[in-house]
Write an enzyme that holds these catalytic residues in place. Structure first.
Site, mmCIF file in Angstrom:
data_model
loop_
_atom_site.group_PDB
_atom_site.id
_atom_site.type_symbol
_atom_site.label_atom_id
_atom_site.label_comp_id
_atom_site.label_asym_id
_atom_site.label_seq_id
_atom_site.Cartn_x
_atom_site.Cartn_y
_atom_site.Cartn_z
ATOM 1 N N GLN A 125 -8.853 10.102 8.035
ATOM 2 C CA GLN A 125 -7.599 10.860 8.121
ATOM 3 C C GLN A 125 -7.408 11.736 6.880
ATOM 4 O OE1 GLN A 125 -3.697 9.197 9.481
ATOM 5 N NE2 GLN A 125 -3.273 8.997 7.319
ATOM 6 N N GLY A 127 0.843 -1.206 0.000
ATOM 7 C CA GLY A 127 0.000 0.000 0.000
ATOM 8 C C GLY A 127 0.876 1.253 0.000
ATOM 9 N N HIS A 128 1.852 1.291 0.915
ATOM 10 C CA HIS A 128 2.774 2.440 0.951
ATOM 11 C C HIS A 128 3.540 2.551 -0.363
ATOM 12 C CE1 HIS A 128 2.746 1.445 5.418
ATOM 13 N NE2 HIS A 128 2.369 2.697 5.406
#
Ligand code: PAF
Length: 279
Positions: free
Chosen positions: A153, A34-35
């Protein structure tokens, strides 16, 4: 790839480089695909990319959660090395960002920070906003990249940038999933093999909820999800809800518009996992 412990050293190096559109990818380490998808996008869109690896103490409401947060810098750096010369990795100690005492600032996000994760994790988004504000102010990136996995977020960061008129483009990046549908997360590494085998049910539930919307109300879908997890031997439901995808106001009726999202948070043993999909 260059590694920096101090922002002033990174900035002085950066000042010597031209041309310089800068992409910023803030992370807390324990990097996964994902990162890496955020970093790939940042690398394709900017001259230089700063990846920050910093487990931010002010966003943890529990010291146990902070202490147990997975970290493996050596492995992270190995994953980052193929990105080569364009990459600057910033792995500071807390005092480089916060000075002597790491304390959160004070921001107004109203409903955005009170609902969902905000209701369960007191002060969490104040801590996230504080560290993201610091990183954006120090490095002044052209673009900063965040994943939709932490959808709330992401909305907080959009609000932060809009309120403070920060000169940066926030790039929303889609959730990356394992082949069985589980959303990639650093916390997945803390699951036992049995919990890991069960975990795809989180995404499956979200998909069923979306499928059900054609034939039943959101209220009934809520009841179905609650009843399903009440009977589940290993998973405890924290919340399931459908909300507006920008204001995060909860909704109980579909409005026929394309602006809704379904959110879920559960606990498998000690591990808290979240996920969301377009509803
Ligand atoms: O999503 C995360 O990993 C963190 O909340 C962030 C944005 C890096 C701030 O510490």
């Amino acid at each position: 790839m260059h590694i920096y412990r101090h922002s002033d050293v990174l900035l002085s190096q950066l000042s010597e480089l031209i041309p310089k559109t800068i992409g910023l990818v803030p992370t807390m380490g324990a990097l996964h695909k994902g990162h890496l998808s955020l970093i790939e996008k940042a690398v394709s869109e900017n001259d230089w990319v700063i990846v920050t690896i910093f487990v931010n103490p002010t966003q943890f409401d529990s010291n146990t959660d902070l202490v147990n947060y997975p970290s493996n810098l050596e492995q992270d750096l190995e994953l980052l090395s193929p990105f080569g010369e364009k990459l600057m990795v910033y792995t500071p100690r807390a005092d480089d960002l916060y000075g002597e005492k790491a304390v959160a600032g004070s921001y107004q996000f109203d409903i955005l920070e009170k609902t969902m994760e905000g209701a369960s994790r007191s002060g969490h988004f104040q801590g996230v906003a504080t560290v993201v504000h610091k990183l954006l102010s120090v490095f002044k990136p052209t673009k900063a990249y965040f994943g939709e996995k932490d959808y709330q977020q992401l909305q907080i960061i959009h609000a932060l940038v809009a309120q403070l008129k920060l000169p940066v483009t926030i790039v929303d990046c889609p959730i990356v999933r394992e082949t069985d549908g589980l959303a990639m997360s650093s916390r997945n590494t803390r699951l036992t093999p049995i919990q890991r085998a069960i975990a795809p049910v989180i995404y499956e539930t979200l998909c069923k909820a979306v499928a059900l919307k054609k034939q039943t109300s959101i209220l009934q879908i809520n009841e179905w999800v609650t009843a399903f997890f009440r009977e589940h031997p290993h998973i405890e439901l924290d919340y399931f809800c459908v909300a507006n995808n920008q204001t995060l106001q909860l909704v109980e009726e579909t409005n026929g518009e394309e602006n809704l999202r379904a959110f879920i948070a559960v606990k498998l043993g000690e591990v808290r996992l979240i996920d969301n999909v377009k509803f």
